[in-house]
Enzyme design. Structure first.
Site, PDB file in Angstrom:
ATOM      1  N   GLY A 258       0.784  -1.233   0.000  1.00  0.00           N
ATOM      2  CA  GLY A 258       0.000   0.000   0.000  1.00  0.00           C
ATOM      3  C   GLY A 258       0.814   1.280   0.000  1.00  0.00           C
ATOM      4  N   ASP A 303      -6.892 -11.206  -8.709  1.00  0.00           N
ATOM      5  CA  ASP A 303      -5.832 -11.455  -9.686  1.00  0.00           C
ATOM      6  C   ASP A 303      -5.924 -10.395 -10.786  1.00  0.00           C
ATOM      7  OD1 ASP A 303      -4.190 -12.404 -11.736  1.00  0.00           O
ATOM      8  OD2 ASP A 303      -4.630 -14.500 -11.268  1.00  0.00           O
ATOM      9  N   ASP A 322       1.746  -1.433 -10.570  1.00  0.00           N
ATOM     10  CA  ASP A 322       3.093  -1.600 -10.006  1.00  0.00           C
ATOM     11  C   ASP A 322       3.364  -3.102 -10.079  1.00  0.00           C
ATOM     12  OD1 ASP A 322       5.464  -1.077  -8.727  1.00  0.00           O
ATOM     13  OD2 ASP A 322       4.587  -0.924  -6.731  1.00  0.00           O
ATOM     14  N   CYS A 375      10.166  -2.294 -10.075  1.00  0.00           N
ATOM     15  CA  CYS A 375      11.440  -1.989  -9.400  1.00  0.00           C
ATOM     16  C   CYS A 375      12.502  -2.920  -9.991  1.00  0.00           C
ATOM     17  CB  CYS A 375      11.320  -2.117  -7.888  1.00  0.00           C
ATOM     18  SG  CYS A 375      10.721  -3.698  -7.333  1.00  0.00           S
TER      19      CYS A 375
HETATM   20  C1  LIG Z   1       6.030  -4.473  -6.363  1.00  0.00           C
HETATM   21  S1  LIG Z   1       4.884  -5.222  -5.335  1.00  0.00           S
HETATM   22  C2  LIG Z   1       3.722  -3.932  -5.087  1.00  0.00           C
HETATM   23  C3  LIG Z   1       4.147  -2.827  -4.157  1.00  0.00           C
HETATM   24  C4  LIG Z   1       3.015  -1.828  -3.882  1.00  0.00           C
HETATM   25  N1  LIG Z   1       2.475  -1.277  -5.100  1.00  0.00           N
HETATM   26  C5  LIG Z   1       3.431  -0.703  -2.965  1.00  0.00           C
HETATM   27  O1  LIG Z   1       3.729   0.384  -3.434  1.00  0.00           O
HETATM   28  O2  LIG Z   1       3.430  -0.890  -1.741  1.00  0.00           O
HETATM   29  C6  LIG Z   1       4.043  -6.270  -6.456  1.00  0.00           C
HETATM   30  C7  LIG Z   1       2.762  -6.875  -5.923  1.00  0.00           C
HETATM   31  O3  LIG Z   1       2.154  -7.608  -6.992  1.00  0.00           O
HETATM   32  C8  LIG Z   1       1.323  -8.596  -6.399  1.00  0.00           C
HETATM   33  N2  LIG Z   1       0.928  -9.556  -7.458  1.00  0.00           N
HETATM   34  C9  LIG Z   1       1.662 -10.544  -8.011  1.00  0.00           C
HETATM   35  N3  LIG Z   1       0.952 -11.186  -8.973  1.00  0.00           N
HETATM   36  C10 LIG Z   1      -0.255 -10.565  -9.036  1.00  0.00           C
HETATM   37  C11 LIG Z   1      -1.429 -10.759  -9.808  1.00  0.00           C
HETATM   38  N4  LIG Z   1      -1.503 -11.735 -10.740  1.00  0.00           N
HETATM   39  N5  LIG Z   1      -2.493  -9.965  -9.585  1.00  0.00           N
HETATM   40  C12 LIG Z   1      -2.455  -8.992  -8.637  1.00  0.00           C
HETATM   41  N6  LIG Z   1      -1.360  -8.769  -7.858  1.00  0.00           N
HETATM   42  C13 LIG Z   1      -0.282  -9.533  -8.058  1.00  0.00           C
HETATM   43  C14 LIG Z   1       2.211  -9.139  -5.283  1.00  0.00           C
HETATM   44  O4  LIG Z   1       1.439  -9.783  -4.301  1.00  0.00           O
HETATM   45  C15 LIG Z   1       2.905  -7.854  -4.781  1.00  0.00           C
HETATM   46  O5  LIG Z   1       2.233  -7.359  -3.652  1.00  0.00           O
END
Ligand SMILES: C[S@@+](CC[C@H](N)C(=O)[O-])C[C@H]1O[C@@H](n2cnc3c(N)ncnc32)[C@H](O)[C@@H]1O
Length: 429
Positions: A258, A303, A322, A375
């Site tokens: 978040g 998802d 992201d 990132c």
């Molecule tokens: C880079 S992190 C996000 C960081 C967040 N945006 C922040 O600023 O705190 C990527 C996120 O993508 C989620 N993720 C991975 N595959 C996904 C999918 N198919 N659908 C939705 N979320 C997904 C992971 O659980 C993870 O929390």
């Protein structure tokens, strides 16, 4: 009062969970930290992250000191020895204390019969420390990265790969994001000064402040009241580039924990934000962060490839994606990434990112804005991903960020600068 735990055995457990079971330090450490005092929390973190940073050197040294490696159920003692050597080389803990505590770790791990072996190996290291380190420096790859990753970085950045690798091997700076709903960054800087915390304003991002020395969040003025958030300066660029406005409907996809959801709401507190992530555990952290900052969003587990399951027929003015990525831009913050990621993961991530992008595009309104961020520092996940997307979607136009041959803005990690990051801004015609 004497501690009832042995910190070195806890560190060895954490390292075993990462290197033998493929878990990340950021999952393992918070759980183990619950068992230890505040002072030891920082030391546990320092030892575990430090070991991951210089792992090839420590492995090489142990191989010189032991004829037969410890395997199977005894593997944890291999990591306990590693914890001992790490302290002797890289910390100011007096050698006798580092040794005694590490050797006692064997009792804590219910194998007191191994104390003699561990003591012998560590004392032998101590006797030959300087010569062994000199030899190690000649034999191991000084970049301390796995070969596949080093090759990818060198190929993508033939001029400045060395800067990236050096930055990856350093301890990361601590950046704050000042909540503009409470204070301007300059005002918060004055509050830090009053608390004797040395810091400086960032020139690129209006809310960013860098601490000259990291400190616990409890020392930051108003942290619990939501005056400030820990967030790298590069990550702060995402919500700024999205330019959210009050009353707009905004989707923050892949939102957990978040960091960017709350930033969007600090910029546009009256926007209607839907935050979605696939990971139900991490989604809890989005709710906690919103609560600490007293901000409001609809939060759902879902998802990104299946938006019909959580977005119904809604379309959004702005979308921040992201995306899940290799995290190769944040190795200095998560050095275990070097040993957890595999070369094969990259293609799989690229496919996942493009599936999410394609699935979500119809949910953006006409003239709406989508920011794609990672990132990562690998072009396959970044500029090449967006280039391929633009060729699949003629109604997508690159806006402000780069040009169509090399779309997006790529930031590389720098010692006192921000993390490695990528953003591209697209609008829908
Ligand atoms: C880079 S992190 C996000 C960081 C967040 N945006 C922040 O600023 O705190 C990527 C996120 O993508 C989620 N993720 C991975 N595959 C996904 C999918 N198919 N659908 C939705 N979320 C997904 C992971 O659980 C993870 O929390």
């Amino acid at each position: 009062m004497k501690n009832t735990y042995n910190l070195r055995s806890i560190a060895a457990k954490a390292i075993t969970q990462v290197l033998e079971q493929g878990q990340s330090l950021s999952t393992v450490i918070p759980e183990l930290q619950q068992k230890v005092s505040d002072k030891d929390k920082a030391l546990l973190q320092e030892i575990c992250f430090g070991v991951m940073r210089v792992l090839p050197q420590l492995e090489w040294l142990i191989n010189q000191l032991m004829v037969k490696p410890l395997k199977g159920k005894q593997r944890i003692f291999h990591y306990l020895i590693m914890v001992g050597i790490y302290q002797l080389i890289y910390t100011r803990i007096p050698a006798h204390a580092a040794l005694a505590e590490t050797v006692n770790g064997a009792t804590d791990l219910k194998r007191p019969q191994l104390k003699g072996l561990i003591n012998g190996v560590l004392r032998q290291f101590q006797r030959q420390q300087q010569a062994l380190i000199e030899q190690a420096n000649k034999h191991i790859n000084q970049h301390l990265h796995p070969k596949w990753l080093l090759e990818r970085i060198q190929k993508a950045y033939p001029q400045n790969w060395q800067t990236i690798v050096d930055a990856n091997n350093q301890k990361p700076p601590m950046w704050l994001r000042v909540n503009q709903l409470h204070h301007a960054a300059k005002e918060y800087l004055a509050l830090l000064e009053e608390s004797n915390i040395e810091a400086e304003l960032d020139t690129n991002h209006s809310s960013a402040i860098r601490l000259l020395n990291p400190c616990p969040v409890s020392a930051l003025p108003g942290f619990n009241q939501g005056w400030v958030t820990i967030q790298d300066r590069s990550a702060q660029g995402c919500a700024e580039l999205l330019t959210p406005c009050d009353e707009e409907s905004i989707l923050d996809l892949c939102a957990a924990p978040g960091g960017k959801t709350t930033h969007i709401l600090e910029i546009a507190p009256k926007s209607k934000v839907l935050a979605v992530d696939i990971d139900a555990q991490r989604i809890k952290r989005v709710k906690e962060n919103l609560q600490r900052l007293n901000l409001h969003a609809v939060v759902k587990t879902g998802d990104g490839r299946l938006p019909h399951e959580w977005a119904a027929n809604e379309q959004f003015d702005r979308i921040l994606l992201d995306a899940p990525c290799s995290a190769t831009g944040v190795i200095r913050r998560h050095p275990d990434i070097k040993w957890l990621r595999r070369n094969e993961d990259i293609d799989q991530l690229v496919t996942l990112q493009s599936e999410i992008l394609d699935a979500i595009w119809p949910y953006l309104k006409r003239n709406g804005t989508l920011v794609y961020a990672t990132c990562s520092i690998l072009p396959q996940e970044n500029s090449e991903q967006i280039k391929a997307f633009l060729s699949r979607h003629p109604d997508a136009v690159l806006s402000e960020t780069g040009h169509s041959d090399s779309p997006g803005i790529q930031i590389i990690p720098e010692a006192i600068g921000g993390d490695g990051f990528f953003y591209a801004r697209l609008t829908k015609q």
